[in-house]
Design an enzyme around this catalytic site. Structure first.
Site, PDB file in Angstrom:
ATOM      1  CE  LYS A 141      -3.961   2.028   2.484  1.00  0.00           C
ATOM      2  NZ  LYS A 141      -4.810   1.697   3.870  1.00  0.00           N
ATOM      3  CB  SER A 179      -8.002   3.678   2.704  1.00  0.00           C
ATOM      4  OG  SER A 179      -7.441   3.229   3.549  1.00  0.00           O
ATOM      5  CB  SER A 206      -8.567   0.892   5.365  1.00  0.00           C
ATOM      6  OG  SER A 206      -9.207   2.063   5.496  1.00  0.00           O
TER       7      SER A 206
HETATM    8  N1  GLN Z   1     -13.217   4.464   6.131  1.00  0.00           N
HETATM    9  C1  GLN Z   1     -12.402   4.821   7.178  1.00  0.00           C
HETATM   10  C2  GLN Z   1     -12.122   6.108   7.106  1.00  0.00           C
HETATM   11  O1  GLN Z   1     -12.329   6.716   6.043  1.00  0.00           O
HETATM   12  C3  GLN Z   1     -11.291   3.879   7.605  1.00  0.00           C
HETATM   13  C4  GLN Z   1     -10.060   4.221   6.836  1.00  0.00           C
HETATM   14  C5  GLN Z   1      -8.971   3.288   7.407  1.00  0.00           C
HETATM   15  O2  GLN Z   1      -9.200   2.279   7.849  1.00  0.00           O
HETATM   16  N2  GLN Z   1      -7.807   3.762   6.863  1.00  0.00           N
HETATM   17  O3  GLN Z   1     -11.423   6.913   7.737  1.00  0.00           O
END
Ligand code: GLN
Length: 446
Positions: free
Chosen positions: A52, A127, A151
């Site tokens: 990532k 994400s 995410s």
């Molecule tokens: N969807 C969540 C956010 O937007 C989680 C994101 C994540 O776990 N990095 O913060």
């Protein structure tokens, strides 16, 4: 083989932001020459892995899918990268994500929209959408993601692969570009539970470079994959099967529980009464931490600097105005507001108190049960464009994953049936530092 497959499909899936082909081929050649010539081989000897793009990689572009880091080439490796090199894995390239990991669909990336390999009109989740899509499309067998509020697990569920968020502190965060430091964890995304356990084995452990990494022994995860779950006690929170959860998600979990029952486990309904406060608590705390963490992107130290400014203050302002996307700006503003004097007690402090209650909910259940099981997401993957203009609907999608981060416990998502041709995920949540039991159950089910 990875590059061949990437050539074939990445034009459609668009999972990768940067490829590291020359170095990867050289490394592969070198490892090839070592076969049969040494006594011990790394645990991931010759295995291709995608990373990532918020994990820093020495001399390999690391952008966090943000314009503000468009040209950033780090001068050091994250601890997980160092460990992967020791394990003799081969880094294939860097994977797309929501900008600074803020999002649930990979649509907030400044560079491209990754597609769900099961249906190119659907989002891959986020994400870590690039990581899950790349594994799902067969471009790499291993990927690293990061999970602050879901995410890793949510994109794994949407793309039909296996993703684990380790216990907070299990994996070093050194070299993970910080979003919300008290919630962030790096974790593995793979096709099978066994591969997942191998990758976690490599990246786990205490790291003097990360003061929040835990001094807890790392067990042999592979040996936990016995297939035996007789007598295991499963808790199923009624909040995870109720309102807001689609019929398909509920039914797929009930079907999975039948399978687990058949293997000798027992399940009962329980309650996590503070679950419903999870979204408000998380978005407040995560945005507060993000507003502090992202203060360093000022045009001086890293990456992008605006050319349009005449004074220093203007330079800061222009750089951030031009460099950050809308979702990142939204979080910075929310967080700055929640932390400002006069509001701190009402918002940030209150959210911290609720976080303690949420954590306590989990502790109470884990006094009597070995794991907690529910769906990973309320629905399968949604369409690209469907939620991007409505942040609250987008945030609501995280309802089943977020509380796990607030509590700091480990959880995995494993494929669990389909709805409308799109995969669904089963979420298995464990006690602090008990990834072994999570893997044991996931492997028995798989
Ligand atoms: N969807 C969540 C956010 O937007 C989680 C994101 C994540 O776990 N990095 O913060």
């Amino acid at each position: 083989e990875s590059y061949k497959r990437i050539q074939e499909v990445d034009g459609k899936v668009e999972a990768f932001l940067t490829l590291d082909e020359e170095r990867a081929r050289e490394k592969a050649k070198q490892l090839d020459n070592e076969i049969g010539k040494k006594d011990t081989y790394g645990l991931l000897f010759g295995m291709p892995i995608g990373i990532k793009d918020n994990i820093v990689t020495k001399d390999l572009r690391t952008t966090c899918a943000s314009k503000i880091l468009e040209n950033f080439d780090p001068i050091y490796d994250a601890t997980v990268m160092r460990k992967l090199k020791e394990a003799e894995a081969i880094t294939i390239g860097k994977l797309n994500m929501d900008e600074f990991a803020m999002g649930s669909s990979t649509e907030t990336s400044a560079f491209k929209k990754t597609k769900n390999p099961w249906n190119l009109e659907a989002v891959p989740g986020g994400s870590s959408g690039g990581s899950a899509a790349a594994v799902s499309a067969g471009e790499v067998p291993f990927a690293l993601g990061s999970d602050t509020g879901g995410s890793i697990r949510q994109p794994a569920a949407f793309c039909g692969v296996v993703g684990l968020k380790p216990t907070y502190g299990r994996v070093s965060r050194f070299g993970l570009v910080a979003f919300a430091s008290s919630l962030d964890q790096i974790g593995p995304i793979t096709r099978t539970v066994e591969d997942n356990a191998y990758l976690l084995q490599v990246i786990s452990g205490l790291d003097p470079m990360d003061s929040t990494s835990a001094n807890v022994e790392v067990p042999d995860y592979i040996s936990a994959l016995t297939g035996d779950i007789k007598g295991l006690k499963i808790a199923v929170p009624k909040e995870y099967l109720g309102e807001g959860v689609s019929r398909e998600s509920r039914e797929s979990v009930l079907a999975a529980l039948k399978v687990l029952e058949g293997l000798g486990a027992e399940w009962e309904e329980v309650s996590l009464p503070h679950s419903k406060y999870g979204i408000a608590t998380y978005y407040l705390l995560a945005s507060s931490e993000a507003s502090a963490n992202l203060a360093r992107f000022d045009g001086v130290r890293y990456g992008y600097r605006s050319d349009n400014a005449e004074t220093l203050i203007d330079m800061y302002k222009q750089t951030r105005a031009e460099g950050f996307g809308n979702e990142v700006k939204r979080r910075i503003m929310l967080g700055t507001f929640a932390l400002s004097s006069g509001y701190y007690d009402a918002y940030y402090k209150k959210a911290q108190q609720v976080r303690t209650l949420i954590k306590k909910d989990f502790e109470d259940v884990f006094e009597k049960y070995d794991v907690i099981i529910g769906p990973t997401t309320p629905t399968p993957a949604f369409k690209i464009g469907e939620k991007i203009d409505d942040p609250l609907t987008m945030y609501a999608n995280d309802i089943l994953t977020i509380n796990v981060n607030l509590a700091g416990v480990p959880a995995i998502s494993v494929p669990c049936g389909f709805a409308n041709g799109l995969p669904l995920g089963l979420q298995i949540i464990g006690k602090h530092f008990d990834e072994s039991t999570v893997y044991r159950v996931a492997h028995a089910y798989e």
